[in-house]
Motif scaffolding. Structure first.
Motif, PDB file in Angstrom:
ATOM      1  N   ALA A  67     -11.109  34.259 -38.574  1.00 38.30           N
ATOM      2  CA  ALA A  67     -12.366  34.808 -38.062  1.00 38.30           C
ATOM      3  C   ALA A  67     -13.021  35.714 -39.101  1.00 38.30           C
ATOM      4  CB  ALA A  67     -12.118  35.580 -36.765  1.00 38.30           C
ATOM      5  N   ALA A  68     -12.208  36.505 -39.795  1.00 34.28           N
ATOM      6  CA  ALA A  68     -12.742  37.405 -40.819  1.00 34.28           C
ATOM      7  C   ALA A  68     -13.303  36.621 -41.999  1.00 34.28           C
ATOM      8  CB  ALA A  68     -11.651  38.365 -41.289  1.00 34.28           C
ATOM      9  N   LYS A  69     -12.669  35.503 -42.314  1.00 39.33           N
ATOM     10  CA  LYS A  69     -13.137  34.683 -43.428  1.00 39.33           C
ATOM     11  C   LYS A  69     -14.518  34.103 -43.136  1.00 39.33           C
ATOM     12  CE  LYS A  69     -11.183  31.270 -46.528  1.00 39.33           C
ATOM     13  NZ  LYS A  69     -10.084  30.319 -46.704  1.00 39.33           N
ATOM     14  N   GLY A  70     -14.758  33.761 -41.875  1.00 42.54           N
ATOM     15  CA  GLY A  70     -16.040  33.192 -41.490  1.00 42.54           C
ATOM     16  C   GLY A  70     -17.101  34.221 -41.155  1.00 42.54           C
ATOM     17  N   THR A  71     -16.719  35.489 -41.060  1.00 38.75           N
ATOM     18  CA  THR A  71     -17.656  36.562 -40.715  1.00 38.75           C
ATOM     19  C   THR A  71     -17.484  37.688 -41.725  1.00 38.75           C
ATOM     20  OG1 THR A  71     -17.261  35.987 -38.404  1.00 38.75           O
ATOM     21  CG2 THR A  71     -18.477  38.016 -38.830  1.00 38.75           C
ATOM     22  N   PRO A  72     -18.392  37.794 -42.700  1.00 33.59           N
ATOM     23  CA  PRO A  72     -18.219  38.777 -43.775  1.00 33.59           C
ATOM     24  C   PRO A  72     -18.132  40.238 -43.302  1.00 33.59           C
ATOM     25  CG  PRO A  72     -19.999  37.249 -44.294  1.00 33.59           C
ATOM     26  CD  PRO A  72     -19.570  36.962 -42.891  1.00 33.59           C
ATOM     27  N   GLU A  73     -18.709  40.550 -42.155  1.00 36.01           N
ATOM     28  CA  GLU A  73     -18.686  41.941 -41.673  1.00 36.01           C
ATOM     29  C   GLU A  73     -17.314  42.365 -41.168  1.00 36.01           C
ATOM     30  OE1 GLU A  73     -20.731  39.618 -40.195  1.00 36.01           O
ATOM     31  OE2 GLU A  73     -22.554  40.029 -41.314  1.00 36.01           O
ATOM     32  N   VAL A  74     -16.460  41.399 -40.841  1.00 39.69           N
ATOM     33  CA  VAL A  74     -15.154  41.690 -40.251  1.00 39.69           C
ATOM     34  C   VAL A  74     -14.094  41.698 -41.340  1.00 39.69           C
ATOM     35  CG1 VAL A  74     -13.404  40.913 -38.599  1.00 39.69           C
ATOM     36  CG2 VAL A  74     -15.835  40.624 -38.072  1.00 39.69           C
ATOM     37  N   MET A  75     -13.327  42.780 -41.394  1.00 43.13           N
ATOM     38  CA  MET A  75     -12.229  42.919 -42.351  1.00 43.13           C
ATOM     39  C   MET A  75     -10.924  43.058 -41.571  1.00 43.13           C
ATOM     40  SD  MET A  75     -13.719  42.991 -45.351  1.00 43.13           S
ATOM     41  CE  MET A  75     -12.463  43.658 -46.399  1.00 43.13           C
ATOM     42  N   ILE A  76      -9.888  42.381 -42.043  1.00 39.63           N
ATOM     43  CA  ILE A  76      -8.571  42.424 -41.414  1.00 39.63           C
ATOM     44  C   ILE A  76      -7.563  42.888 -42.451  1.00 39.63           C
ATOM     45  CG2 ILE A  76      -6.778  41.059 -40.247  1.00 39.63           C
ATOM     46  CD1 ILE A  76      -9.367  41.149 -38.678  1.00 39.63           C
ATOM     47  N   SER A  77      -6.725  43.856 -42.067  1.00 43.65           N
ATOM     48  CA  SER A  77      -5.642  44.273 -42.958  1.00 43.65           C
ATOM     49  C   SER A  77      -4.392  44.515 -42.119  1.00 43.65           C
ATOM     50  CB  SER A  77      -6.023  45.526 -43.751  1.00 43.65           C
ATOM     51  OG  SER A  77      -6.296  46.593 -42.888  1.00 43.65           O
ATOM     52  N   ARG A  78      -3.246  44.351 -42.770  1.00 44.59           N
ATOM     53  CA  ARG A  78      -1.980  44.503 -42.056  1.00 44.59           C
ATOM     54  C   ARG A  78      -1.160  45.595 -42.711  1.00 44.59           C
ATOM     55  NH1 ARG A  78       2.110  39.521 -41.427  1.00 44.59           N
ATOM     56  NH2 ARG A  78       0.204  38.588 -40.686  1.00 44.59           N
ATOM     57  N   SER A  79      -0.533  46.415 -41.876  1.00 43.05           N
ATOM     58  CA  SER A  79       0.388  47.436 -42.353  1.00 43.05           C
ATOM     59  C   SER A  79       1.599  47.411 -41.427  1.00 43.05           C
ATOM     60  CB  SER A  79      -0.281  48.816 -42.331  1.00 43.05           C
ATOM     61  OG  SER A  79       0.640  49.807 -42.698  1.00 43.05           O
ATOM     62  N   GLY A  80       2.667  46.795 -41.900  1.00 39.89           N
ATOM     63  CA  GLY A  80       3.849  46.630 -41.046  1.00 39.89           C
ATOM     64  C   GLY A  80       3.522  45.694 -39.893  1.00 39.89           C
ATOM     65  N   SER A  81       3.765  46.181 -38.674  1.00 36.74           N
ATOM     66  CA  SER A  81       3.460  45.345 -37.511  1.00 36.74           C
ATOM     67  C   SER A  81       2.079  45.663 -36.930  1.00 36.74           C
ATOM     68  CB  SER A  81       4.528  45.521 -36.432  1.00 36.74           C
ATOM     69  OG  SER A  81       4.447  46.819 -35.878  1.00 36.74           O
ATOM     70  N   LYS A  82       1.354  46.560 -37.548  1.00 34.81           N
ATOM     71  CA  LYS A  82       0.012  46.923 -37.082  1.00 34.81           C
ATOM     72  C   LYS A  82      -1.044  46.155 -37.861  1.00 34.81           C
ATOM     73  CE  LYS A  82       1.343  50.023 -34.142  1.00 34.81           C
ATOM     74  NZ  LYS A  82       1.263  49.749 -32.726  1.00 34.81           N
ATOM     75  N   ILE A  83      -2.100  45.763 -37.161  1.00 35.91           N
ATOM     76  CA  ILE A  83      -3.229  45.064 -37.776  1.00 35.91           C
ATOM     77  C   ILE A  83      -4.469  45.913 -37.543  1.00 35.91           C
ATOM     78  CG2 ILE A  83      -4.672  43.002 -37.736  1.00 35.91           C
ATOM     79  CD1 ILE A  83      -2.199  41.450 -36.806  1.00 35.91           C
ATOM     80  N   LEU A  84      -5.201  46.151 -38.614  1.00 31.48           N
ATOM     81  CA  LEU A  84      -6.426  46.934 -38.531  1.00 31.48           C
ATOM     82  C   LEU A  84      -7.615  45.985 -38.641  1.00 31.48           C
ATOM     83  CD1 LEU A  84      -7.678  49.816 -38.432  1.00 31.48           C
ATOM     84  CD2 LEU A  84      -7.754  49.700 -40.931  1.00 31.48           C
ATOM     85  N   VAL A  85      -8.465  46.013 -37.612  1.00 31.49           N
ATOM     86  CA  VAL A  85      -9.690  45.216 -37.592  1.00 31.49           C
ATOM     87  C   VAL A  85     -10.840  46.182 -37.831  1.00 31.49           C
ATOM     88  CG1 VAL A  85     -11.134  43.654 -36.237  1.00 31.49           C
ATOM     89  CG2 VAL A  85      -8.654  43.659 -35.897  1.00 31.49           C
ATOM     90  N   SER A  86     -11.649  45.926 -38.851  1.00 31.89           N
ATOM     91  CA  SER A  86     -12.751  46.823 -39.204  1.00 31.89           C
ATOM     92  C   SER A  86     -14.071  46.069 -39.230  1.00 31.89           C
ATOM     93  CB  SER A  86     -12.522  47.445 -40.577  1.00 31.89           C
ATOM     94  OG  SER A  86     -11.299  48.124 -40.625  1.00 31.89           O
TER      95      SER A  86
END
Length: 105
Positions: free
Chosen positions: A56-75
């Protein structure tokens, strides 16, 4: 005497809200995977969740996804949502995706 009543036409499912139609398609896909996958013990719902968000992030430039351990941050811009990336069962994918979709609205 002839009396006509005009009513608003019913929207065709998904025609008025493509996001809802997309979410319903995702739910059906998850159910098909759960019930019809040849090797259900090989399903990794956590990887499916992250891959779905990354797609989804790849298809929508405004959305950024990052992972830290078992947590996922959606920005999105200056708004952030931290979700648990550990999904215990494929059936819980629907709720996890719903949480992210609600944030993105």
């Amino acid at each position: 005497m002839l009396c006509l009543t005009l009513a608003a036409p019913r929207p065709v499912f998904g025609a008025q809200d493509p996001a809802r139609a997309s979410f319903m398609n995702m739910k059906l896909t998850i159910l098909y995977v759960i019930h019809r996958y040849v090797a259900p013990d090989r399903i990794d719902p956590s990887k499916m969740f992250y891959s779905g968000l990354a797609g989804a992030a790849k298809g929508t430039p405004e959305v950024m996804i990052s992972r830290s351990g078992s947590k996922i941050l959606v920005s999105v811009g200056n708004k952030h949502l931290k979700v648990d990336g550990h999904i215990a069962s494929p059936i819980y994918l629907v709720g996890a995706f719903q949480q992210v979709f609600d944030f993105l609205k």
